[in-house]
Scaffold this active site. Structure first.
Site, PDB file in Angstrom:
ATOM      1  N   ASP A 108      47.305  -3.792  77.123  1.00  0.00           N
ATOM      2  CA  ASP A 108      47.637  -2.985  75.956  1.00  0.00           C
ATOM      3  C   ASP A 108      49.011  -2.333  76.071  1.00  0.00           C
ATOM      4  O   ASP A 108      49.835  -2.435  75.162  1.00  0.00           O
ATOM      5  CB  ASP A 108      46.570  -1.915  75.734  1.00  0.00           C
ATOM      6  N   SER A 109      49.257  -1.640  77.181  1.00  0.00           N
ATOM      7  CA  SER A 109      50.534  -0.941  77.310  1.00  0.00           C
ATOM      8  C   SER A 109      51.698  -1.917  77.424  1.00  0.00           C
ATOM      9  O   SER A 109      52.792  -1.650  76.931  1.00  0.00           O
ATOM     10  CB  SER A 109      50.515   0.011  78.512  1.00  0.00           C
ATOM     11  N   SER A 158      51.195   0.748  82.255  1.00  0.00           N
ATOM     12  CA  SER A 158      50.321   0.683  83.424  1.00  0.00           C
ATOM     13  C   SER A 158      50.273  -0.711  84.020  1.00  0.00           C
ATOM     14  O   SER A 158      49.689  -0.910  85.073  1.00  0.00           O
ATOM     15  CB  SER A 158      48.899   1.101  83.019  1.00  0.00           C
ATOM     16  N   GLY A 159      50.872  -1.680  83.330  1.00  0.00           N
ATOM     17  CA  GLY A 159      50.758  -3.064  83.758  1.00  0.00           C
ATOM     18  C   GLY A 159      49.601  -3.771  83.098  1.00  0.00           C
ATOM     19  O   GLY A 159      49.441  -4.977  83.249  1.00  0.00           O
ATOM     20  N   GLY A 160      48.775  -3.014  82.343  1.00  0.00           N
ATOM     21  CA  GLY A 160      47.658  -3.612  81.636  1.00  0.00           C
ATOM     22  C   GLY A 160      48.104  -4.317  80.373  1.00  0.00           C
ATOM     23  O   GLY A 160      49.267  -4.240  79.970  1.00  0.00           O
ATOM     24  N   CYS A 203      24.534  -2.606  55.125  1.00  0.00           N
ATOM     25  CA  CYS A 203      23.666  -1.567  55.692  1.00  0.00           C
ATOM     26  C   CYS A 203      23.671  -0.321  54.795  1.00  0.00           C
ATOM     27  O   CYS A 203      23.111  -0.338  53.713  1.00  0.00           O
ATOM     28  CB  CYS A 203      24.093  -1.261  57.130  1.00  0.00           C
ATOM     29  N   GLU A 211      29.021  -8.757  60.383  1.00  0.00           N
ATOM     30  CA  GLU A 211      30.267  -8.680  61.148  1.00  0.00           C
ATOM     31  C   GLU A 211      30.057  -8.688  62.649  1.00  0.00           C
ATOM     32  O   GLU A 211      31.024  -8.813  63.424  1.00  0.00           O
ATOM     33  CB  GLU A 211      31.052  -7.423  60.740  1.00  0.00           C
ATOM     34  N   HIS A 256      23.991  -6.578  59.661  1.00  0.00           N
ATOM     35  CA  HIS A 256      25.437  -6.537  59.894  1.00  0.00           C
ATOM     36  C   HIS A 256      25.982  -7.944  60.134  1.00  0.00           C
ATOM     37  O   HIS A 256      25.905  -8.465  61.251  1.00  0.00           O
ATOM     38  CB  HIS A 256      25.752  -5.644  61.094  1.00  0.00           C
TER      39      HIS A 256
END
Length: 520
Positions: free
Chosen positions: A232-233, A228-230, A84, A177, A175
């Site tokens: 990621d964390s 948080s239980g998610g 691009c 990607e 693009h």
């Protein structure tokens, strides 16, 4: 180890390039456009990202790094791929004309493959028409000397792809990607082959590298972590714990904005302190309707609470966060040139003078990579494959002011939606599903009486990295659609019959882009 340098000129998709390259087993790094040439001179190849600028504007700093890379190519034939804006920069360097497009292109379109090239080997056939994603206001108007047009736009005759085979310079206006581009990953793979890259980078090697980085940064000091239980964390905490053990202190804060009965998933061998601050968060959100202000209030309060808890633990120097790269990209922190879409809880709203230093072990990983990492270090599928949940919680799923009553209504709707989805065996087929409480009420009829209740929107999307997404279901399979339609009718009926205050349910069919996955 082979490595690719990605020069970031501010595209919202730059990190997807990195995700694709790493997914093919090749190590890569992303650098800002003002990077010193000495830092990047030893890489096997270069990818120049898209960006919001125009080559016809003042871009002396941008031009510097492009000039140095092309001079290196002239001396060593190191391969270059311009995407691009990257294509436009290369063409501009070689004296071609780049101008504002007569008709700007944003979204899916078709290109026609005109000639063969190593960059499209086993990707597309000559004379075939291919779906791609375009996202540009300017376009290349003349062809640089030594370059050949490989593809052009079907509708606007845009110069979609040019190559200089002798110099190993490849350029695309589209693009590759991004998933709307058919077989775009194969084009990127071909570029890695042209650059003679070995496919030897793995998640296991990333884990060992991050553990060493955490140890070196933290030393013998204590770290406090938001959990948080998610996904990621939890993954970030588990990885950090493997690096520094008991130096990590995890805290779970109840903001009053969580799902109904949400509890932290068990993280083995990691002690967790629970803190209830729901009244504090709700009181500070009173009267606030602007989503950015909500996020900043929640972010500031979150850090404030952590600082208080850190004092209780004593001698804490670091705060660990589960920031991932899609958070960083959408907040405009990946590059100085990136436009901010919206701030994220993990990267926005932080006090300018924070008393704790940040540790973000997942900062350069996408969601699917985070899940792979979690699997590699032994976390349960219950933790790894749960749907994403935003850091600010239900505050950004309640449009307008947040109060306890609205939170309770949305908690009930959300629980019904997710549980019914699991009963239909749809949960694992969907990247993210959630309900949104809208700031409008509509007239309804229940029994013999008139009702005046809230409208609730349901959203379910498919994605692999959170950067692009399609509304579920995205395939035109009759049986698939019939099952989902039956699910929607059923869950809508259950919600309005069991949640006081809601009398209408709608479904969001918008993809990302143009929308974001979350409403706020």
């Amino acid at each position: 180890m082979s490595a690719i340098a990605i020069i970031d000129f501010g595209s919202q998709f730059t990190q997807l390039i990195a995700r694709q390259v790493r997914g093919m087993g090749v190590y890569c790094e992303i650098f800002p456009s003002n990077i010193s040439f000495e830092t990047i001179s030893k890489f096997n190849g270069f990818i120049l990202s898209g960006g919001p600028q125009s080559v016809n504007d003042d871009c002396s700093e941008t031009s510097r790094v492009v000039h140095e890379i092309i001079k290196l190519n002239e001396a060593t034939s190191v391969p270059i791929l311009g995407i691009c804006y990257g294509q436009q920069l290369i063409c501009h360097y070689f004296g071609a004309k780049v101008k504002e497009s007569f008709k700007q292109e944003f979204g899916r379109t078709k290109i026609k493959i005109l000639k063969e090239s190593p960059i499209v080997k086993d990707t597309w056939d000559v004379n075939s028409e291919v779906d791609v994603l375009m996202n540009h206001a300017d376009s290349v108007d003349t062809i640089p000397q030594g370059f050949t047009v490989i593809a052009s736009g079907v509708i606007n005759q845009t110069i979609a792809m040019i190559v200089n085979e002798q110099r190993k310079i490849y350029c695309t206006q589209f693009h590759p990607e991004v998933k709307p581009t058919t077989n775009g990953s194969k084009l990127l793979s071909n570029f890695l082959d042209i650059a003679n890259c070995k496919r030897d980078w793995t998640m296991k090697s990333f884990i060992e590298e991050q553990k060493e980085k955490i140890k070196n940064v933290v030393g013998e000091k204590k770290v406090i972590a938001a959990v948080s239980g998610g996904v990621d964390s939890s993954v970030a905490a588990a990885l950090t714990h493997k690096a520094i053990g008991k130096q990590l202190n995890c805290i779970f804060i109840d903001t009053g904005l969580l799902r109904k009965n949400q509890t932290i998933a068990m993280l083995k061998e990691i002690p967790i302190n629970y803190v209830d601050k729901s009244n504090l968060f709700l009181s500070r959100l009173k009267g606030i309707t602007d989503p950015e202000e909500k996020r900043k209030i929640i972010g500031n309060t979150f850090i404030e609470v952590f600082e208080e808890e850190a004092k209780k633990i004593g001698d804490v120097d670091f705060l660990m966060q589960g920031t991932i790269y899609s958070d960083v990209v959408e907040s405009g922190h990946a590059s100085d040139n990136t436009s901010t879409i919206k701030s994220h809880h993990n990267v926005g709203g932080l006090p300018e003078k924070m008393n704790l230093k940040l540790v973000e072990p997942l900062r350069y990983l996408f969601k699917d990579e985070v899940r792979l990492l979690g699997k590699e270090i032994g976390l349960s599928d219950e933790i790894i494959f749960q749907h994403p949940f935003p850091g600010p919680g239900l505050a950004v799923r309640i449009i307008s002011e947040v109060d306890k009553e609205k939170v309770q209504i949305l908690q009930e709707v959300d629980e019904i939606y997710i549980n019914t989805m699991k009963n239909y065996d749809l949960y694992d087929k969907i990247w993210q599903a959630f309900a949104v409480l809208l700031p409008i009420k509509t007239v309804g009829v229940m029994g013999d009486g008139r009702t005046y209740g809230y409208v609730c929107a349901l959203r379910a999307v498919t994605s692999s990295d959170g950067m692009t997404a399609d509304a579920f279901p995205f395939e035109d399979k009759d049986q698939h659609l019939l099952v989902f339609w039956d699910f929607l009718r059923n869950v809508g009926s259950i919600i309005v019959n069991n949640v006081p205050g809601v009398n209408r349910v709608v479904y969001d069919i918008t993809s990302k882009p143009p929308a974001t996955i979350e409403w706020e």
